[in-house]
Scaffold this motif. Structure first.
Motif, PDB file in Angstrom:
ATOM      1  N   ASP A  43     -29.686 -16.456  -2.500  1.00 40.16           N
ATOM      2  CA  ASP A  43     -28.736 -16.687  -3.598  1.00 40.16           C
ATOM      3  C   ASP A  43     -27.440 -17.354  -3.116  1.00 40.16           C
ATOM      4  O   ASP A  43     -26.513 -17.561  -3.892  1.00 40.16           O
ATOM      5  N   ASN A  44     -27.405 -17.714  -1.844  1.00 36.69           N
ATOM      6  CA  ASN A  44     -26.298 -18.528  -1.327  1.00 36.69           C
ATOM      7  C   ASN A  44     -26.648 -20.023  -1.362  1.00 36.69           C
ATOM      8  O   ASN A  44     -25.933 -20.846  -0.807  1.00 36.69           O
ATOM      9  N   LEU A  45     -27.761 -20.346  -2.009  1.00 40.93           N
ATOM     10  CA  LEU A  45     -28.245 -21.731  -2.068  1.00 40.93           C
ATOM     11  C   LEU A  45     -28.134 -22.269  -3.497  1.00 40.93           C
ATOM     12  O   LEU A  45     -28.528 -21.603  -4.453  1.00 40.93           O
ATOM     13  N   VAL A  46     -27.595 -23.482  -3.607  1.00 35.51           N
ATOM     14  CA  VAL A  46     -27.504 -24.157  -4.907  1.00 35.51           C
ATOM     15  C   VAL A  46     -28.141 -25.535  -4.765  1.00 35.51           C
ATOM     16  O   VAL A  46     -27.712 -26.330  -3.925  1.00 35.51           O
ATOM     17  N   ALA A  47     -29.155 -25.807  -5.554  1.00 36.18           N
ATOM     18  CA  ALA A  47     -29.722 -27.161  -5.600  1.00 36.18           C
ATOM     19  C   ALA A  47     -29.142 -27.856  -6.827  1.00 36.18           C
ATOM     20  O   ALA A  47     -29.166 -27.301  -7.928  1.00 36.18           O
ATOM     21  N   ILE A  48     -28.590 -29.027  -6.616  1.00 39.57           N
ATOM     22  CA  ILE A  48     -28.059 -29.812  -7.732  1.00 39.57           C
ATOM     23  C   ILE A  48     -28.964 -31.026  -7.886  1.00 39.57           C
ATOM     24  O   ILE A  48     -29.158 -31.780  -6.927  1.00 39.57           O
ATOM     25  N   ILE A  49     -29.539 -31.168  -9.062  1.00 45.45           N
ATOM     26  CA  ILE A  49     -30.422 -32.318  -9.291  1.00 45.45           C
ATOM     27  C   ILE A  49     -29.655 -33.367 -10.084  1.00 45.45           C
ATOM     28  O   ILE A  49     -29.237 -33.117 -11.224  1.00 45.45           O
ATOM     29  N   ASP A  50     -29.460 -34.523  -9.482  1.00 48.78           N
ATOM     30  CA  ASP A  50     -28.829 -35.650 -10.173  1.00 48.78           C
ATOM     31  C   ASP A  50     -29.931 -36.322 -11.001  1.00 48.78           C
ATOM     32  O   ASP A  50     -30.613 -37.241 -10.540  1.00 48.78           O
ATOM     33  N   ALA A  51     -30.095 -35.830 -12.216  1.00 45.10           N
ATOM     34  CA  ALA A  51     -31.224 -36.261 -13.057  1.00 45.10           C
ATOM     35  C   ALA A  51     -30.814 -37.478 -13.884  1.00 45.10           C
ATOM     36  O   ALA A  51     -30.471 -37.369 -15.061  1.00 45.10           O
ATOM     37  N   ASN A  52     -30.870 -38.644 -13.252  1.00 46.90           N
ATOM     38  CA  ASN A  52     -30.456 -39.866 -13.963  1.00 46.90           C
ATOM     39  C   ASN A  52     -31.629 -40.588 -14.620  1.00 46.90           C
ATOM     40  O   ASN A  52     -31.429 -41.613 -15.275  1.00 46.90           O
ATOM     41  N   GLY A  53     -32.836 -40.089 -14.409  1.00 49.20           N
ATOM     42  CA  GLY A  53     -33.995 -40.605 -15.149  1.00 49.20           C
ATOM     43  C   GLY A  53     -34.576 -41.913 -14.645  1.00 49.20           C
ATOM     44  O   GLY A  53     -35.577 -42.392 -15.189  1.00 49.20           O
ATOM     45  N   ILE A  54     -33.951 -42.492 -13.633  1.00 59.94           N
ATOM     46  CA  ILE A  54     -34.453 -43.778 -13.113  1.00 59.94           C
ATOM     47  C   ILE A  54     -34.600 -43.678 -11.602  1.00 59.94           C
ATOM     48  O   ILE A  54     -33.712 -43.140 -10.929  1.00 59.94           O
ATOM     49  N   GLN A  55     -35.709 -44.161 -11.081  1.00 55.22           N
ATOM     50  CA  GLN A  55     -35.820 -44.224  -9.623  1.00 55.22           C
ATOM     51  C   GLN A  55     -35.825 -45.671  -9.172  1.00 55.22           C
ATOM     52  O   GLN A  55     -35.263 -46.521  -9.864  1.00 55.22           O
ATOM     53  N   SER A  56     -36.362 -45.982  -8.002  1.00 60.97           N
ATOM     54  CA  SER A  56     -36.128 -47.339  -7.488  1.00 60.97           C
ATOM     55  C   SER A  56     -36.906 -48.414  -8.243  1.00 60.97           C
ATOM     56  O   SER A  56     -36.419 -49.522  -8.422  1.00 60.97           O
TER      57      SER A  56
END
Ligand code: TPP
Length: 283
Positions: free
Chosen positions: A172-185
């Protein structure tokens, strides 16, 4: 074209504006890429570095520092701009971004003060962050681990091993932040490999999950201020973002995954960010 001359940030909005402006200049100057994915996480980085992360720029290896892991290491230009804004590295060093023999390589390098992990090969940051978080838990350390991932990156199977691992070990000391911009390369995330329903997937893997507008500073702050959201569970912040956010001609445009802005386009970005640039009439 000269780099923008900006007053130090007094709040996260200034911080976001400054790092976007400097990144635009850096990517232009180095004729580099990944500005779209850099701009999409600008507001997340601004709130993290202005308000959330417990770090000491004058002592980057301070043992009790929070660990920030950039897993989407291709978008490092804006992390370097954030580190310069906070004083980890000299502002003038940003001018060397992407140049031969510079330590500011175009994919993130742990040779740079304030950087914990070199990445660029996608899919490794969360596993590394789990290891760090596990080490912290074992010694009851006060610090937290924040890992920034991209949505396209979740196509890498190694992430799902880490997503299984973290709740098993009650990180619980871990935070994953997903930059969900919907587009990849090379296309939209939905077309390449559908991820939705993403929040339900993380919940099914026993994470505490929140979903926010990744450009709303108050929402980012509110979410990250009070982690862990559930004792014994890792936290996953799904930040819905816009690729290229901050420059109208880049927003939601696949081309700006790889394209570098020319001088006129950088001037346009400065204008949109309301950045006064003394060298704006030059070549
Ligand atoms: C293992 C691996 N495969 C392929 C690449 C090439 N690559 C660079 S960025 C990228 C995807 C970019 O999309 P996303 O991960 O969603 O990042 P963002 O949109 O946030 O920039 C890919 C496939 C890579 N860096 N690592």
């Amino acid at each position: 074209m000269t780099p923008p001359d900006l007053a130090p940030a007094a709040c996260s909005s200034d911080f976001a504006r400054n790092i976007r402006a400097r990144t635009a200049w850096m990517v232009h100057h180095a004729n580099s890429s990944h500005i779209g994915g850099a701009f999409s996480m600008a507001d997340l980085l601004a709130v993290l570095y202005q308000d959330i992360l417990r770090v000491r720029p004058e002592d980057p290896r301070w043992p009790d520092r929070d660990r920030f892991i950039l897993s989407k290491g291709h978008a490092t230009s804006i992390l370097y701009a954030a580190l310069a804004e906070r004083g980890f590295i000299p502002m003038a060093e940003l001018e060397t971004f992407g140049a031969d023999n510079s330590r500011l390589m175009a994919h993130v390098s742990h040779k740079v003060p304030g950087v914990e992990f070199s990445s660029g090969s996608l899919g490794h940051g969360l596993g590394f962050a789990c290891g760090r978080a596990l080490a912290g838990c074992r010694v009851h350390a006060p610090w937290r681990v924040f890992a920034m991932l991209s949505d396209g990156e979740l196509d890498e199977g190694s992430n799902w091993e880490a997503i299984l691992f973290a709740p098993q070990h009650r990180l619980d000391n871990l935070v994953a932040i997903i930059d969900a911009n919907g587009i990849q390369s090379l296309g939209d995330v939905r077309q390449v490999l559908e991820l939705e329903p993403l929040a339900e997937k993380f919940r099914a893997f026993r994470w505490a999950v929140r979903e926010i507008d990744g450009h709303d500073h108050q929402a980012i702050r509110d979410a990250l201020d009070c982690v862990p959201w559930e004792p014994g569970r890792p936290s996953c912040l799904i930040a819905r973002t816009v690729k290229g956010k901050g420059a109208d001609f880049m927003e939601n445009q696949l081309l700006w995954h790889y394209r570098a802005p020319n001088a006129d386009q950088v001037r346009s970005i400065f204008q949109q960010l309301e950045v006064h640039h003394v060298g704006s009439s030059g070549p």
